[in-house]
Write a protein that holds these residues in place. Structure first.
Motif, short mmCIF file in Angstrom:
data_model
loop_
_atom_site.label_atom_id
_atom_site.label_comp_id
_atom_site.label_asym_id
_atom_site.label_seq_id
_atom_site.Cartn_x
_atom_site.Cartn_y
_atom_site.Cartn_z
N GLN A 46 0.81 -1.21 0.00
CA GLN A 46 0.00 0.00 0.00
C GLN A 46 0.85 1.26 0.00
N GLY A 47 2.15 1.13 0.10
CA GLY A 47 3.01 2.31 0.14
C GLY A 47 3.25 2.83 1.53
N ALA A 48 2.79 2.11 2.54
CA ALA A 48 3.04 2.55 3.91
C ALA A 48 4.30 1.85 4.41
N GLN A 49 5.44 2.35 3.90
CA GLN A 49 6.72 1.68 4.17
C GLN A 49 7.04 1.65 5.66
N PHE A 50 6.93 2.82 6.27
CA PHE A 50 7.33 2.93 7.67
C PHE A 50 6.49 2.01 8.54
N ALA A 51 5.17 2.04 8.31
CA ALA A 51 4.28 1.21 9.12
C ALA A 51 4.59 -0.27 8.92
N GLY A 52 4.90 -0.67 7.69
CA GLY A 52 5.21 -2.07 7.44
C GLY A 52 6.46 -2.51 8.18
N LEU A 53 7.50 -1.66 8.13
CA LEU A 53 8.74 -2.04 8.82
C LEU A 53 8.54 -2.09 10.32
N VAL A 54 7.77 -1.13 10.84
CA VAL A 54 7.51 -1.14 12.29
C VAL A 54 6.71 -2.38 12.65
N GLN A 55 5.78 -2.74 11.77
CA GLN A 55 4.98 -3.95 12.00
C GLN A 55 5.88 -5.17 12.15
N VAL A 56 6.84 -5.34 11.22
CA VAL A 56 7.76 -6.48 11.32
C VAL A 56 8.58 -6.39 12.59
N LEU A 57 9.12 -5.21 12.84
CA LEU A 57 10.02 -5.04 13.99
C LEU A 57 9.30 -5.37 15.29
N VAL A 58 8.08 -4.83 15.44
CA VAL A 58 7.38 -5.00 16.72
C VAL A 58 6.72 -6.36 16.79
N TYR A 59 5.96 -6.72 15.75
CA TYR A 59 5.18 -7.94 15.87
C TYR A 59 6.02 -9.20 15.73
N VAL A 60 6.82 -9.26 14.65
CA VAL A 60 7.62 -10.48 14.47
C VAL A 60 8.76 -10.52 15.47
N GLY A 61 9.40 -9.37 15.66
CA GLY A 61 10.59 -9.36 16.52
C GLY A 61 10.26 -9.43 17.98
N ALA A 62 9.10 -8.91 18.39
CA ALA A 62 8.84 -8.84 19.82
C ALA A 62 7.60 -9.64 20.22
N VAL A 63 6.45 -9.35 19.60
CA VAL A 63 5.20 -9.94 20.08
C VAL A 63 5.21 -11.45 19.86
N PHE D 137 16.96 -3.44 10.86
CA PHE D 137 16.61 -4.09 12.12
C PHE D 137 15.35 -4.93 11.98
N ALA D 138 14.41 -4.47 11.15
CA ALA D 138 13.19 -5.25 10.95
C ALA D 138 13.52 -6.58 10.28
N ALA D 139 14.42 -6.53 9.28
CA ALA D 139 14.74 -7.76 8.55
C ALA D 139 15.44 -8.76 9.46
N SER D 140 16.32 -8.26 10.33
CA SER D 140 17.04 -9.21 11.17
C SER D 140 16.26 -9.57 12.41
N ALA D 141 15.03 -9.06 12.55
CA ALA D 141 14.24 -9.40 13.74
C ALA D 141 13.80 -10.85 13.71
N ALA D 142 13.65 -11.40 12.49
CA ALA D 142 13.13 -12.76 12.40
C ALA D 142 14.17 -13.82 12.74
N THR D 143 15.43 -13.42 12.93
CA THR D 143 16.44 -14.42 13.30
C THR D 143 16.09 -15.07 14.63
N GLU D 144 15.50 -14.29 15.53
CA GLU D 144 15.13 -14.86 16.83
C GLU D 144 14.15 -16.01 16.64
N LEU D 145 13.19 -15.79 15.75
CA LEU D 145 12.22 -16.86 15.51
C LEU D 145 12.91 -18.08 14.90
N GLY D 146 13.88 -17.85 14.03
CA GLY D 146 14.61 -18.97 13.44
C GLY D 146 15.33 -19.78 14.51
N VAL D 147 15.95 -19.06 15.45
CA VAL D 147 16.65 -19.74 16.54
C VAL D 147 15.66 -20.53 17.38
N PHE D 148 14.51 -19.91 17.66
CA PHE D 148 13.53 -20.62 18.47
C PHE D 148 13.01 -21.86 17.75
#
Lengths: 178, 198, 108, 396
Positions: A46-63, D137-148
């Motif tokens: 959709q062109g919402a680059q920032f929101a998409g990256l934050v989504q990955v960072l927060v949801y995949v990386g943390a949640v 940082f977003a791209a490398s966030a999924a490494t944790e899931l890979g490790v898990f």
């Protein structure tokens, strides 16, 4: 319909279905991560680059990782045979969800005003988002900071093992039942 | 108070010195390029047993086929058949002496129990073979090694053994001489007493 | 370009799946997963309306999504802390087993 | 051939290749060429790095290192690779087949994605993303899931413990990692890695480049970033997840053959990516250190710096003993995190004091920033030795 949209939608919905329907909860959490990535890709589409990256960072990386930790800490990961995964009133639940879906879809289909072309792709730089956050959205941002701090403290206190003064109650390690 | 992190820096300097030093002074390097050069095994090294002979590889074997080692061997990897003459009388030397060193566990009990100092521990370690069975079953002729070899690999121990054997031999000679002398003169002679402490 | 109703229907389906998961599953963590799905469906709507709306120059849709993501993260943290506290107290995370209003002494 | 044409040789080669193709295919093919170039270069670098690491560690320990396969052992990576490829791929009976298979792929893929925004040379960033640092940082966030996934799907207590340790460590060190980059982002006012690299070009007439590492906050940020990056890449001295002496290889215990090789590659690629980001953020990106060295091509400088940082990684591994789990966590939350926040303040002071014009202002600026960093560092380190304590060895 755009093929990219179609593929991403299918991936997202398949992940969501897996996330709620699979027996093994670790699989559910991993499917949830797939859904999050799919939604982030839809944001990027959709062109919402920032929101998409934050989504990955927060949801995949943390949640997702947080959920995985919770699953392992509560020992829900090993799906034992014979333990019901779905509640007794699952029919009611499904019916409610189906009714909600029907209502929403009916509303969308019956709104001809929605059928309009998208305006030209927005040129939204990260700099502008930052400036907006620091000017127009400053108060919400500050409140959000406060909320996150309170959340952090609250979550730590909630999850901290209670040490009852007085009689030696069974601690979390000893276990209330064998 | 020491500056935080100074220990890390000290360690980094040390390893950097090692790194550079190993290029400048080759004597720092502790590794030996094995197949081309090898370190001599230490004197007390031991692994598999061998049979000691004096002078002749076959006739000179010290082994008398008493089978004590065969009985004592914990994994039972020794097999001995004594030599017999035409009449079936057992002779004091082995006809077959086999050790399966793929079974041997290097315990040295055989060498310790041998009353004749005939079996000793070797230091040979390059024993890889291509065959799976049989190649490590050593026969009498493979096991027989000269006393000089034994002296070379375990000098101190071999000197002790040689001294002991020489003493035994001297005592036997003296006894024989005494017996001869006693046979010659029934009164007997106190002469052998001097020989008892060489 | 995909018309707006497709985005809205996608997000409706996602919302319904989340709701179903929330209502049907017994495990408290699964309920949280359902809530996450519903929140994501809402975010998808924000972005779709921002993109197809007239005010695409202003970052309002993005802002809504950013704040929603932050609040959802906070919600997950507290929710999972609650689940872990519940597990510690009752040795179960099945929501239909945690039906006492007061922590009774006898473990279930 | 002029210096400029050597500098742009890869860019021009790609353009020449693309001009042979029809117009409609060009955008997709351009990306494919970029991806292939990144894969080829860094797979080769991975092979070289394993050899250099083994050689370097050997020399640090007064050994030769591998020197048998080929002259000076240069073919050792080939031998290792062949060995890995022909090994049996063992799957534990209890293991979750699908997840066990997907884990190394998820790990390597997420690490590889991060390379898309790194500028390897002038005009050589695969994508000049507006939010490059965030993307990284977003791209490398999924490494944790890979490790898990790897740890959980193996159904082995060692791998699960290793994975949980690894995730706890990666989450804890991601905060200082991200926070230490914020100083640079604040001063440059951009998240684009290309722009950040351009901002560090030597100004006209100056000899020394304007690298951020030459400022007090930049130096501190660089050190903080590198510390966190070592931990994020699970390298010694923070290699608890795969501490060989306690839990064998952590989440990789049940992996063998090609899948193990993928994990191994993921670890090294993560190290390279973190080094690349450190170079771009703090060490002047693809710029030469001195203006008079500017004749060498920009990609040469990037990879020279990358190899130098790789040497630092190896040096650290050869020097420092492994931390204990509690020391690791204490260090992340009680030292690195506060220090990266302090560093943010120092970067702010530096950026606001840029307008000072009084005589001696430069010195005051330096001193105030350095003091702002050193005093909290000393204060945070007080009693550290007592807390960490001299090691008490208990013999069984």
């Amino acid at each position: 319909m755009n093929p990219v949209f179609f593929i991403l939608a299918v991936v997202t919905l398949a992940g969501a279905l897996g996330a709620v329907a699979l027996r093994n909860m670790v699989h559910c959490a991993l499917c949830l991560a797939v859904t999050f990535i799919g939604i982030a890709a839809l944001f990027l589409h959709q062109g919402a680059q920032f929101a998409g990256l934050v989504q990955v960072l927060v949801y995949v990386g943390a949640v997702a990782v947080l959920i995985v930790f919770a699953i392992l800490l509560t020992r829900s990961g090993d799906a034992r045979k014979g333990v019901a995964v779905f509640s007794r009133s699952w029919k009611t639940g499904l019916l409610t969800a189906a009714a909600t879906l029907a209502t929403l879809v009916a509303a969308i289909v019956n709104s001809p005003g929605l059928l309009r072309e998208a305006p030209r792709a927005p040129e939204l730089s990260v700099r502008q988002i930052g400036l907006d956050l620091m000017s127009q959205w400053l108060l919400p941002l500050e409140i959000l900071g406060l909320l996150l701090t309170a959340t952090m403290i609250g979550a730590v206190i909630l999850a901290m093992p209670e040490k009852p003064s007085g009689e030696p109650a069974p601690g979390p390690e000893k276990g209330a039942r064998p | 108070m020491s500056v935080p992190g100074s220990g890390i820096l000290k360690g980094l300097v040390e390893t950097a010195r090692n790194f550079a030093g190993s290029y400048v002074s080759p004597e720092r390097l502790v590794t030996v390029q094995y197949p081309e050069e090898s370190l001599p095994p230490p004197e007390n090294a031991r692994n598999f047993p061998f049979l000691v002979y004096d002078e002749d590889p076959d006739k000179g074997l010290r082994c008398v086929a008493c089978k004590i080692c065969e009985k004592e061997c914990p994994p039972q990897c020794i097999y001995i058949v004594a030599e017999r003459d035409e009449k079936g009388k057992v002779l004091k030397r082995p006809r077959i002496f086999d050790i399966d060193i793929s079974v041997c566990m290097n315990c040295q009990i055989c060498a310790e129990v041998c009353p004749f100092d005939a079996i000793k521990m070797d230091t040979e370690f390059e024993l890889s073979r291509y065959e799976r069975f049989g190649a490590l079953l050593l026969h009498k002729q493979d096991l027989a090694k000269s006393n000089e070899y034994y002296r070379r690999i375990h000098p101190t121990e071999a000197a002790e053994v040689d001294a002991r054997l020489a003493e035994d031999r001297a005592r036997q000679q003296a006894k024989a001489a005494a017996a001869k002398a006693a046979a010659a003169s029934p009164a007997g002679a106190p002469a052998p007493a001097a020989d008892k402490t060489p | 370009m995909t018309p707006l109703p497709y985005w809205l229907i996608l997000s409706s389906i996602l919302f319904a799946i989340g709701l179903a998961g929330c209502l049907v599953r017994r495990n408290a963590i699964m309920v949280l997963i359902g809530i996450e799905l519903m929140l994501n469906a809402a975010n998808l709507n924000f972005i779709a309306f921002w993109r197809y709306g007239s005010g695409a120059e202003a970052a309002h849709g993005i802002m809504f999504v950013l704040f929603a993501i932050a609040i959802a993260a906070a919600e997950t943290a507290v929710g999972l802390a609650l689940v872990i506290a519940l597990y510690r107290l009752r040795r179960t995370v099945q929501v239909d087993e945690a039906d006492a209003l007061k922590a009774d002494d006898k473990p279930r | 051939m002029t210096a400029a044409s050597i500098d742009q040789v890869f860019v021009n080669a790609k353009q020449a290749l693309l001009s042979l193709l029809p117009e409609t295919l060009r955008p997709g093919l351009s990306m494919a060429i970029n991806a292939a170039a990144i894969l080829g270069t860094f797979a080769l670098l991975f092979a070289v790095a394993t050899l250099l690491e083994r050689k370097g560690l050997g020399r640090i320990q007064n050994r030769y290192g591998p020197n048998r396969v080929g002259p000076f052992g240069v073919l050792q990576p080939v031998a290792d690779g062949l060995k890995m490829l022909i090994k049996e791929d063992i799957l534990p009976r209890q293991a979750d087949r699908v997840v066990h298979f997907l884990a190394p792929i998820a790990l390597v893929l997420s690490v590889l994605l991060a390379y898309a925004v790194l500028p390897f040379g002038r005009n050589m960033a695969p994508i000049d993303l507006d939010a490059g640092v965030l993307y990284f940082f977003a791209a490398s966030a999924a490494t944790e899931l890979g490790v898990f996934m790897a740890g959980w799907a193996s159904r082995s207590k060692y791998s699960l413990l290793g994975a949980m340790r690894g995730i706890a460590q990666m989450i804890s060190y991601e905060l200082p990692l991200v926070l230490s980059t914020l100083g640079v982002i604040m001063v440059t006012g951009s998240l684009s890695l290309v722009e950040i690299a351009e901002r560090q070009a030597p100004p006209a007439g100056a000899i020394l480049g304007r690298w951020f590492v030459f400022t007090p906050w930049g130096l501190a940020g660089f050190l903080l970033f590198m510390t966190a990056a070592v931990a994020e890449a699970n390298r010694a001295p923070f290699d608890l997840p795969e501490g060989e002496s306690e839990i064998i290889a952590g989440h990789m215990v049940e992996y063998s053959g090609f899948k193990y090789a993928l994990f191994f590659m993921g670890e090294y690629l993560g190290m390279f990516a973190a080094s690349g980001l450190a170079i771009t953020l703090f060490l002047g990106g693809y710029h030469a250190p001195f203006a008079f060295l500017g004749w060498a091509p920009s990609w040469f400088w990037f990879f020279a710096k990358l190899l130098a940082l790789l040497a630092v990684f190896i040096w650290l591994r050869g020097t420092l003993p492994r931390l204990r789990q509690d020391q690791l966590m204490n260090f992340a939350w009680k030292w690195l995190l506060p220090m990266s926040l302090v560093n943010l303040v120092a970067a702010g002071v530096w950026s606001y004091s840029a307008a000072w014009t009084l005589p001696g202002a430069g010195f005051v600026r330096w001193a105030s920033c350095a003091g702002l960093l050193i005093l909290p560092a000393l204060w945070l380190s007080r009693g550290w030795r007592a807390r960490v304590g001299p090691r008490v060895y208990r013999y069984a």
